[in-house]
Every structure is written in structure tokens, then in C-alpha cells.
Design a protein around this motif. Structure first.
Motif, PDB file in Angstrom:
ATOM      1  N   MET A 201     -26.331  16.514  57.315  1.00 20.52           N
ATOM      2  CA  MET A 201     -27.585  16.539  56.265  1.00 20.52           C
ATOM      3  C   MET A 201     -28.696  16.305  56.970  1.00 20.52           C
ATOM      4  N   ARG A 202     -29.860  17.136  56.428  1.00 22.76           N
ATOM      5  CA  ARG A 202     -31.300  17.062  56.987  1.00 22.76           C
ATOM      6  C   ARG A 202     -32.279  16.455  55.930  1.00 22.76           C
ATOM      7  N   PRO A 203     -33.089  15.428  56.457  1.00 19.36           N
ATOM      8  CA  PRO A 203     -33.994  14.902  55.691  1.00 19.36           C
ATOM      9  C   PRO A 203     -35.066  16.043  54.900  1.00 19.36           C
ATOM     10  N   ARG A 204     -35.513  15.963  53.697  1.00 24.12           N
ATOM     11  CA  ARG A 204     -36.376  16.727  53.136  1.00 24.12           C
ATOM     12  C   ARG A 204     -37.689  16.223  52.954  1.00 24.12           C
ATOM     13  N   TRP A 205     -37.494  14.892  52.408  1.00 24.47           N
ATOM     14  CA  TRP A 205     -38.668  14.198  52.288  1.00 24.47           C
ATOM     15  C   TRP A 205     -38.507  12.753  52.163  1.00 24.47           C
ATOM     16  N   ARG A 206     -39.638  11.707  52.427  1.00 24.84           N
ATOM     17  CA  ARG A 206     -39.358  10.271  52.561  1.00 24.84           C
ATOM     18  C   ARG A 206     -40.655   9.569  51.845  1.00 24.84           C
ATOM     19  N   ALA A 207     -40.448   8.380  51.087  1.00 27.44           N
ATOM     20  CA  ALA A 207     -41.318   7.643  50.773  1.00 27.44           C
ATOM     21  C   ALA A 207     -40.757   6.280  50.900  1.00 27.44           C
ATOM     22  N   ASP A 208     -41.920   5.416  51.554  1.00 27.79           N
ATOM     23  CA  ASP A 208     -41.404   3.892  51.962  1.00 27.79           C
ATOM     24  C   ASP A 208     -42.600   3.082  51.030  1.00 27.79           C
ATOM     25  N   GLY A 209     -41.901   2.081  50.296  1.00 23.90           N
ATOM     26  CA  GLY A 209     -42.503   1.330  49.509  1.00 23.90           C
ATOM     27  C   GLY A 209     -42.462  -0.144  49.677  1.00 23.90           C
ATOM     28  N   PHE A 210     -43.184  -1.018  49.106  1.00 23.29           N
ATOM     29  CA  PHE A 210     -43.141  -2.414  49.170  1.00 23.29           C
ATOM     30  C   PHE A 210     -43.629  -3.040  47.601  1.00 23.29           C
ATOM     31  N   HIS A 211     -43.134  -4.286  47.322  1.00 30.80           N
ATOM     32  CA  HIS A 211     -43.121  -4.755  45.903  1.00 30.80           C
ATOM     33  C   HIS A 211     -44.088  -5.836  46.191  1.00 30.80           C
ATOM     34  N   ASN A 212     -45.380  -5.965  45.604  1.00 29.86           N
ATOM     35  CA  ASN A 212     -46.193  -6.929  45.928  1.00 29.86           C
ATOM     36  C   ASN A 212     -45.544  -8.484  45.325  1.00 29.86           C
ATOM     37  N   PRO A 213     -45.862  -9.658  45.849  1.00 28.61           N
ATOM     38  CA  PRO A 213     -45.642 -10.886  45.176  1.00 28.61           C
ATOM     39  C   PRO A 213     -46.424 -11.025  43.928  1.00 28.61           C
ATOM     40  N   ALA A 214     -45.819 -11.815  42.884  1.00 30.03           N
ATOM     41  CA  ALA A 214     -46.531 -11.772  41.747  1.00 30.03           C
ATOM     42  C   ALA A 214     -47.854 -12.805  41.979  1.00 30.03           C
ATOM     43  N   THR A 222     -49.899  -3.258  40.937  1.00 35.17           N
ATOM     44  CA  THR A 222     -50.101  -2.025  41.625  1.00 35.17           C
ATOM     45  C   THR A 222     -51.434  -1.800  42.201  1.00 35.17           C
ATOM     46  N   PHE A 223     -51.766  -0.713  42.931  1.00 38.12           N
ATOM     47  CA  PHE A 223     -53.117  -0.742  43.566  1.00 38.12           C
ATOM     48  C   PHE A 223     -54.168  -0.529  42.481  1.00 38.12           C
ATOM     49  N   VAL A 224     -54.027  -0.199  41.381  1.00 34.50           N
ATOM     50  CA  VAL A 224     -54.944  -0.060  40.274  1.00 34.50           C
ATOM     51  C   VAL A 224     -55.109  -1.335  39.856  1.00 34.50           C
ATOM     52  N   GLY A 225     -54.467  -2.376  40.231  1.00 37.17           N
ATOM     53  CA  GLY A 225     -54.801  -3.938  39.813  1.00 37.17           C
ATOM     54  C   GLY A 225     -54.239  -4.454  38.465  1.00 37.17           C
ATOM     55  N   PHE A 226     -53.233  -3.478  37.846  1.00 35.73           N
ATOM     56  CA  PHE A 226     -52.478  -3.957  36.796  1.00 35.73           C
ATOM     57  C   PHE A 226     -51.151  -4.237  37.070  1.00 35.73           C
ATOM     58  N   LYS A 227     -50.584  -5.266  36.307  1.00 40.67           N
ATOM     59  CA  LYS A 227     -49.018  -5.338  36.386  1.00 40.67           C
ATOM     60  C   LYS A 227     -48.293  -4.410  36.037  1.00 40.67           C
ATOM     61  N   ASP A 228     -47.202  -4.195  36.658  1.00 40.53           N
ATOM     62  CA  ASP A 228     -46.259  -2.997  36.517  1.00 40.53           C
ATOM     63  C   ASP A 228     -44.855  -3.388  36.276  1.00 40.53           C
ATOM     64  N   GLY A 229     -44.068  -2.818  35.210  1.00 41.70           N
ATOM     65  CA  GLY A 229     -42.734  -2.829  34.842  1.00 41.70           C
ATOM     66  C   GLY A 229     -42.765  -4.360  34.113  1.00 41.70           C
ATOM     67  N   ILE A 230     -43.457  -4.707  33.320  1.00 42.98           N
ATOM     68  CA  ILE A 230     -43.506  -5.993  32.339  1.00 42.98           C
ATOM     69  C   ILE A 230     -42.500  -5.585  31.367  1.00 42.98           C
ATOM     70  N   VAL A 231     -42.604  -4.469  30.745  1.00 36.06           N
ATOM     71  CA  VAL A 231     -41.408  -4.145  29.722  1.00 36.06           C
ATOM     72  C   VAL A 231     -40.062  -3.557  30.255  1.00 36.06           C
ATOM     73  N   ASN A 232     -39.037  -4.127  30.377  1.00 31.08           N
ATOM     74  CA  ASN A 232     -37.818  -3.653  30.955  1.00 31.08           C
ATOM     75  C   ASN A 232     -36.762  -4.097  30.321  1.00 31.08           C
ATOM     76  N   PRO A 233     -35.633  -3.126  29.975  1.00 28.97           N
ATOM     77  CA  PRO A 233     -34.457  -3.906  29.509  1.00 28.97           C
ATOM     78  C   PRO A 233     -33.792  -4.924  30.208  1.00 28.97           C
ATOM     79  N   LEU A 355     -58.561   6.845  50.568  1.00 31.96           N
ATOM     80  CA  LEU A 355     -57.429   6.109  50.643  1.00 31.96           C
ATOM     81  C   LEU A 355     -56.088   6.835  49.946  1.00 31.96           C
ATOM     82  N   ASP A 356     -55.009   7.109  50.775  1.00 34.42           N
ATOM     83  CA  ASP A 356     -53.761   7.363  49.954  1.00 34.42           C
ATOM     84  C   ASP A 356     -52.912   6.308  49.667  1.00 34.42           C
ATOM     85  N   LEU A 357     -53.065   5.816  48.573  1.00 38.95           N
ATOM     86  CA  LEU A 357     -52.307   4.515  47.861  1.00 38.95           C
ATOM     87  C   LEU A 357     -52.055   5.056  46.615  1.00 38.95           C
ATOM     88  N   GLY A 358     -50.724   4.575  46.160  1.00 36.17           N
ATOM     89  CA  GLY A 358     -50.195   4.994  45.069  1.00 36.17           C
ATOM     90  C   GLY A 358     -48.633   4.141  44.831  1.00 36.17           C
TER      91      GLY A 358
END
Length: 416
Positions: A201-214, A222-233, A355-358
Motif C-alpha cells: 500500500m502507498r500513502p496518499r495523504w496524511r493529517a496529524d492532529g491534537f486535542h487541546n486540554p479543556a 479549536t483555533f478559532v477559540g470556540f469549543k468543539d464537540g459539545i453536542v455528541n450522542p 498561518l496554516d491552522l485548522g
């Protein structure tokens, strides 16, 4: 140069890029976890690490079960998302690839014991590790005779109205999600799987991420300053998961898909320089939440539920705010909630100094059309779209779990 030579060169180049990128994950201080010899016993549930461990230190999640870990598992601090093109020549080689991935994932997730003093200081378990494997629509072309077994709703991810997709960071035959409490664990897994699957198999694309502490508590930001994932099942509710996340035998899908889930990955870049010039009050109207607390605009606390029935004209929460469009909270949209499992990314600077943030947006659902695609259409043209650009990602189907020591990834799909 002949076609075989070109393919070989591409394969070699792809592997070199794969390993080079693996070695440069931000913050990775070490890459080894000792030899893959002995491994410890597994705990019994996907929802929490083994007894005696805690979040942020070492811990083990089980590998075997009806569903893959890494979906309802408590979200770890770091993640790597990789898409691959399969290079196997036929169905037999594809089966061998899936069996190799299973064998290595089973060993890596169980953890290893150092065999000599030189590696005794390295982690003896895999740090809350989960390895989650999915398949893309392209795997079901004419190469492996799988067209008739394609999950019913699995297609290439379409381009939605506000997208700016780069073809080089979209789609793929396979998706691999690797999550752990520290980035060196993610890198170690990538290196080990690259070594064990060389040429398949050959890599096509990759993205690395991190979860900020509360900060100060609750959901992370997130980097726009708002909380993410508040509403989840509720991931602890089997009834809720069966309704919203897991594919069921009665859903009209191929029988082998039962226990799997549709995964959507989206690479979303934030135009932070423009966003930072928007006053906080206006940002809150765009999102529909308070920036400091995460509360909806008609509430006081993060977990308060907005009551749109008392605000039909959008005087409190604008009708085109992000949370109101994403989840209108009507009877018709009650089954459209999806399970979010997103991570921040920091790609440094562009050549122009921007800046490349997202966000590496990741979600799981039972029905990708009813849930994600329908929500995305509601969000078309929202005010937030001026500040975010989806640039890549894909639709994948995460395989059912590996049930026991004799089972393997994709066994129901590939067995004749």
C-alpha cells in the motif's frame, strides 16, 4: 522508461515520503517502544483504559470486539489520519495485506515488554493506542472483484458548495486512524506498519492532529477559540449507538457491514488572520454560542440546550448561526446527530506567511447521507464559511471489529 519501472519508482518515492513524514510529527521525542516480542493481556471494554491506568499516561484498549476501538473510545490527545492506495495485485494479496495489518495492530495495541536494559525506560504499553481501519469507495472497483459487496452509501466524497478541495488530499482505498496519548506512539505505529506492509500500500495523504486540554473545563477549543464537540450522542448508550452510529443487518446494507460505521474525514483550514479581526460579539452570532463559556446564546452553561421554539425569528440565536443550521432540533432532524471525533492541526506557515491552522474533522454515523451530507447542505453559505475552507478528506467505511484471535480485518468482506 517502461510502465513497470515508473510504477516501481512511484512506489519507492511514496514509501520514502511516507517514512520522512512519519519522522517529523511535531513534538515527537522518541520513536521506539522496544521489541514486538511479549505482550500483556487485554482489558474487557472499549470505553476506558485498563484498570490502574489513567488518561494522559499509559493504558490499553482492547483490540477484539464487535466494533473497532477508536470510535466510541474516549478521545485521546493525539491522532494521525492516513489514506492509502492499495498496491496489491489481486484479492489474495489484498487478503494478505488485511491479515498483516490485523496481526500488527493486535501486537501494537496489546503493548510490548522491553527485552533488555537499554530499552527498559521506554513505555511498556501503547499509551492508550487505538488503530482504526476503514475502506474507501475506490477499493470496490474491478481490481479485486468486490463491486457487489460495496457498502450501499459508500461513494467518493462530493464537493460541497463552500469546499476548495485539493485532489491530492482526497479519497483513498483505505483510511487508517491512529490515536494515542502521546505523538511518539502514533509515529511508532506508522513506522511499524510501513515496514510490515512494504510494497502492498502507498500513502496518499496524511493529517496529524491534537486535542487541546479543556480550558477551563468541558469541551476543548479549536483555533478559532470556540469549543468543539459539545453536542455528541451518548457513547455509553448502546441504544443511542445502534440508532446513530453502527450499521445494522436490517439497514439494507451487505450483511458483512453489520457493526461497522461510516467515517467522514474533512481537512478544514481556518483563515485565522481574517477571523481575528471580527469582534467577539459578532463571532458569537456566527457560531450561536458564547466564546468564554460555550453556552448557547439563550443559555448560561456549556451543556444547556438552546430552545429555538422560543426564538422563531432568531433574535437570540440567528437563524443562520452555525449551531442552528447544523442541528435545528426538529422532529425531522432527530436522527441526524453524528458522533464527532475531531482534532486540531498546525501546519506552520504558507510561503506568504499565512498561518496554516485548522481542524481534522472526523465523524462517525450509521447513514452518511441522512446524517453528514444532509447537515452539510444545510450549512451551505453560512456566515462561518467566509472563514473556513474544507480542502480535503474523504468518505470511508470503518470495518466491523475483529471478534477474536482467529478473526481479521475485513474477513466478512473478503472471505469467499
Amino acid at each position: 522508461m517502461g510502465r513497470d519501472q515508473v510504477d516501481a519508482r512511484r512506489q519507492d518515492d511514496g514509501r520514502r515520503r511516507f517514512l520522512r513524514r512519519a519522522a517529523t510529527v511535531a513534538g515527537a521525542a522518541a520513536t521506539g517502544f522496544g521489541s514486538l516480542e511479549a505482550y500483556a493481556a487485554q482489558p474487557a471494554a472499549h470505553g476506558a483504559p485498563a484498570a490502574g491506568s489513567c488518561r494522559g499516561t499509559v493504558g490499553r484498549y482492547p483490540f477484539h470486539g464487535a466494533h473497532q476501538a477508536g470510535i466510541t473510545t474516549e478521545q485521546q490527545a493525539f491522532a494521525g489520519f492516513i489514506s492509502f492506495d492499495v498496491l496489491a495485485e489481486d484479492r489474495k494479496e489484498l487478503t494478505e495485506l488485511f491479515k498483516t495489518l490485523t496481526e500488527q495492530a493486535r501486537i501494537l495495541i496489546r503493548g510490548v515488554k522491553p527485552k533488555d536494559v537499554e530499552v527498559a525506560a521506554e513505555p511498556q504499553t501503547q499509551d492508550g493506542l487505538t488503530i482504526t481501519l476503514g475502506v474507501g469507495a475506490s477499493l470496490f472497483d474491478d481490481r479485486f472483484g468486490l463491486a457487489g459487496r460495496r457498502p450501499r452509501l459508500l461513494t467518493p466524497m462530493p464537493e460541497f458548495p463552500d469546499d476548495r478541495l485539493d485532489p491530492t488530499t482526497c479519497h483513498g482505498d483505505l483510511s487508517l486512524q491512529i490515536c494515542a496519548e502521546h505523538p511518539d506512539a502514533v509515529v511508532h505505529v506508522i513506522r511499524e506498519l510501513a515496514r510490515r506492509t512494504d510494497g502492498k500500500m502507498r500513502p496518499r495523504w496524511r493529517a496529524d492532529g491534537f486535542h487541546n486540554p479543556a480550558r477551563p473545563s468541558g469541551a476543548s477549543r479549536t483555533f478559532v477559540g470556540f469549543k468543539d464537540g459539545i453536542v455528541n450522542p451518548d457513547t455509553a448508550s448502546s441504544k443511542e449507538m445502534d440508532r446513530l452510529v453502527w450499521v445494522k443487518p436490517s439497514s439494507g446494507e451487505p450483511a458483512w457491514t453489520a457493526g461497522g460505521s461510516y467515517q467522514v474525514l474533512r481537512l478544514i483550514r481556518f483563515r485565522v488572520e481574517s477571523w481575528d479581526r471580527v469582534p467577539t460579539a459578532a463571532q458569537e452570532k456566527i457560531f450561536g454560542r458564547r466564546k468564554a463559556s460555550g453556552a448557547p446564546l439563550d443559555g448560561r452553561r456549556e451543556k444547556d440546550l438552546p430552545d429555538y421554539s422560543k426564538d422563531p425569528h432568531g433574535r437570540k440565536t440567528p437563524l443562520d448561526s452555525h449551531i442552528r443550521l447544523a442541528n435545528p432540533r426538529t422532529a425531522e432532524t432527530a436522527d441526524s446527530l453524528l458522533l464527532r471525533r475531531s482534532y486540531n492541526y498546525d501546519g506552520g506557515f504558507d510561503t506568504d506567511g499565512s498561518l496554516d491552522l485548522g481542524l481534522v474533522f472526523c465523524c462517525y454515523q450509521q447513514d452518511v447521507v441522512r446524517q453528514f451530507a444532509t447537515m452539510q447542505k444545510r450549512l451551505a453559505g453560512e456566515p462561518l464559511a467566509r472563514f473556513v475552507s474544507p480542502t480535503g478528506g474523504g468518505y470511508f467505511f470503518v470495518l466491523p471489529g475483529v471478534r477474536d484471535a482467529s478473526d481479521w480485518f475485513g474477513s466478512g468482506l473478503l472471505k469467499t
